[in-house]
Write an enzyme that holds these catalytic residues in place. Structure first.
Site, PDB file in Angstrom:
ATOM      1  N   ASP A  58       0.883  -1.158   0.000  1.00 40.22           N
ATOM      2  CA  ASP A  58       0.000   0.000   0.000  1.00 40.22           C
ATOM      3  C   ASP A  58       0.917   1.204   0.000  1.00 40.22           C
ATOM      4  O   ASP A  58       1.872   1.274   0.781  1.00 40.22           O
ATOM      5  CB  ASP A  58      -0.955   0.041   1.192  1.00 40.22           C
ATOM      6  CG  ASP A  58      -2.078   1.020   0.895  1.00 40.22           C
ATOM      7  OD1 ASP A  58      -2.878   0.753  -0.012  1.00 40.22           O
ATOM      8  OD2 ASP A  58      -2.147   2.081   1.546  1.00 40.22           O
ATOM      9  N   GLY A 105       1.307   6.851 -11.987  1.00 39.69           N
ATOM     10  CA  GLY A 105       0.799   7.676 -10.891  1.00 39.69           C
ATOM     11  C   GLY A 105       1.418   9.070 -10.858  1.00 39.69           C
ATOM     12  O   GLY A 105       1.436   9.790 -11.872  1.00 39.69           O
ATOM     13  N   ASP A 151       4.504   9.946 -10.533  1.00 42.17           N
ATOM     14  CA  ASP A 151       5.932   9.972 -10.873  1.00 42.17           C
ATOM     15  C   ASP A 151       6.393  11.256 -11.576  1.00 42.17           C
ATOM     16  O   ASP A 151       7.448  11.799 -11.233  1.00 42.17           O
ATOM     17  CB  ASP A 151       6.302   8.761 -11.749  1.00 42.17           C
ATOM     18  CG  ASP A 151       6.516   7.501 -10.925  1.00 42.17           C
ATOM     19  OD1 ASP A 151       6.665   7.608  -9.698  1.00 42.17           O
ATOM     20  OD2 ASP A 151       6.533   6.411 -11.523  1.00 42.17           O
ATOM     21  N   HIS A 175      10.594   4.320  -2.820  1.00 38.75           N
ATOM     22  CA  HIS A 175      10.010   3.853  -1.553  1.00 38.75           C
ATOM     23  C   HIS A 175       9.765   2.342  -1.591  1.00 38.75           C
ATOM     24  O   HIS A 175      10.037   1.636  -0.634  1.00 38.75           O
ATOM     25  CB  HIS A 175       8.700   4.611  -1.302  1.00 38.75           C
ATOM     26  CG  HIS A 175       7.805   4.689  -2.502  1.00 38.75           C
ATOM     27  ND1 HIS A 175       8.240   5.153  -3.720  1.00 38.75           N
ATOM     28  CD2 HIS A 175       6.507   4.318  -2.707  1.00 38.75           C
ATOM     29  CE1 HIS A 175       7.266   5.077  -4.603  1.00 38.75           C
ATOM     30  NE2 HIS A 175       6.209   4.573  -4.016  1.00 38.75           N
TER      31      HIS A 175
HETATM   32  P1  IMP Z   1      -2.832   1.929  -3.508  1.00 42.68           P
HETATM   33  O1  IMP Z   1      -1.596   1.525  -2.758  1.00 42.68           O
HETATM   34  O2  IMP Z   1      -3.339   0.865  -4.407  1.00 42.68           O
HETATM   35  O3  IMP Z   1      -3.854   2.518  -2.587  1.00 42.68           O
HETATM   36  O4  IMP Z   1      -2.439   3.080  -4.543  1.00 42.68           O
HETATM   37  C1  IMP Z   1      -1.435   3.977  -4.253  1.00 42.68           C
HETATM   38  C2  IMP Z   1      -1.418   5.097  -5.264  1.00 42.68           C
HETATM   39  O5  IMP Z   1      -0.312   5.928  -4.900  1.00 42.68           O
HETATM   40  C3  IMP Z   1      -1.142   4.661  -6.692  1.00 42.68           C
HETATM   41  O6  IMP Z   1      -2.302   4.494  -7.443  1.00 42.68           O
HETATM   42  C4  IMP Z   1      -0.330   5.833  -7.222  1.00 42.68           C
HETATM   43  O7  IMP Z   1      -1.164   6.845  -7.624  1.00 42.68           O
HETATM   44  C5  IMP Z   1       0.403   6.347  -6.017  1.00 42.68           C
HETATM   45  N1  IMP Z   1       1.746   5.759  -6.015  1.00 42.68           N
HETATM   46  C6  IMP Z   1       2.207   4.763  -5.236  1.00 42.68           C
HETATM   47  N2  IMP Z   1       3.473   4.460  -5.562  1.00 42.68           N
HETATM   48  C7  IMP Z   1       3.788   5.283  -6.578  1.00 42.68           C
HETATM   49  C8  IMP Z   1       4.963   5.414  -7.356  1.00 42.68           C
HETATM   50  O8  IMP Z   1       5.969   4.716  -7.233  1.00 42.68           O
HETATM   51  N3  IMP Z   1       4.910   6.359  -8.308  1.00 42.68           N
HETATM   52  C9  IMP Z   1       3.832   7.147  -8.532  1.00 42.68           C
HETATM   53  N4  IMP Z   1       2.715   7.042  -7.844  1.00 42.68           N
HETATM   54  C10 IMP Z   1       2.691   6.109  -6.877  1.00 42.68           C
END
Ligand code: IMP
Length: 220
Positions: A85, A172, A174, A206
């Site tokens: 997550d 996302g 980035d 991360h």
């Molecule tokens: P979840 O963990 O499925 O709730 O989604 C986390 C959201 O955070 C993703 O859909 C991305 O929008 C954003 N996110 C998480 N990790 C990254 C990354 O490495 N790059 C860009 N966006 C990220």
């Protein structure tokens, strides 16, 4: 899940071997997680490929949501399951979007909309200098086994938010995220640069950092 069932923080860590379900329906994350697991000889199958339902993310922390997804997949597939997550935490927005990072992109998952929303809120707050535009990505990882055992780690990468977004790699947020110490956004980096592990990469993202922690306790 009792506290005794969690081995996080104890010396009783469990090794991951054989088949592992990657509990995500996010193609970008799936690709990164597969790349991270490949060198360890783990046969990774995704929750989407198994037709597993996507649980509602009702947790109040990254950690809670990672556990919720991993446990749901482990119970449904009767296999060890691995979930991430993650999200972006913006200081000037009181930590938002945080655990709601995916939701800010709306039902069409359009991250240009989500990035524009962050930018609009930063402008409304007069956040124009890099110092006022600090943010970090967080990744909480959880591996859950069908017998209730879990292993959990969390890591972050700090940076600043740029506008306009730069680069079309990654996913996302980035293109908006400039990691500290670099002059290119995650969207301008190759996948090896963003999340490659040493010796090929720096273990910058991360997710890569959290994975290094997980590998230390659960992988050969
Ligand atoms: P979840 O963990 O499925 O709730 O989604 C986390 C959201 O955070 C993703 O859909 C991305 O929008 C954003 N996110 C998480 N990790 C990254 C990354 O490495 N790059 C860009 N966006 C990220």
């Amino acid at each position: 899940m009792s506290d005794e069932a969690s081995s996080n923080g104890s010396s009783q860590h469990r090794r991951i071997a054989g088949r592992l379900v990657i509990a995500t329906h996010n193609g970008g994350k799936l690709a990164e997680m597969r790349e991270l697991l490949a060198p360890h000889g783990i046969e990774a199958v995704s929750a989407g490929e198994l037709g597993l339902p996507e649980p509602e993310e009702t947790g109040e922390t990254f950690h809670a949501n990672a556990r919720l997804k991993a446990v749901a997949a482990a119970n449904a597939a009767r296999l060890p399951s691995f979930a991430d997550d993650s999200g972006i935490v913006v200081d000037a927005l009181g930590g938002g979007p945080g655990i709601f990072s995916a939701r800010w992109a709306g039902p069409t998952k359009d991250f240009s909309v989500a990035m524009a929303r962050i930018e609009r809120l930063l402008q409304e707050r007069g956040a124009t200098t890099p110092e006022q535009r600090k943010a970090h990505f967080v990744s909480a990882l959880c591996v859950a086994w069908p017998d209730g055992h879990v292993e959990e780690v969390e890591a972050r990468t700090d940076g600043t938010l740029v506008w306009p977004p730069r680069g079309s790699n990654g996913f996302g947020y980035d293109p908006m995220f400039l990691p500290d110490g670099f002059d290119r956004t995650f969207g301008e980096m190759t996948s090896i640069e963003k999340h490659g592990l040493p010796p090929l990469g720096l273990g910058l993202s991360h997710r890569a950092r959290a994975f290094i922690k997980l590998a230390e306790i659960c992988l050969d």
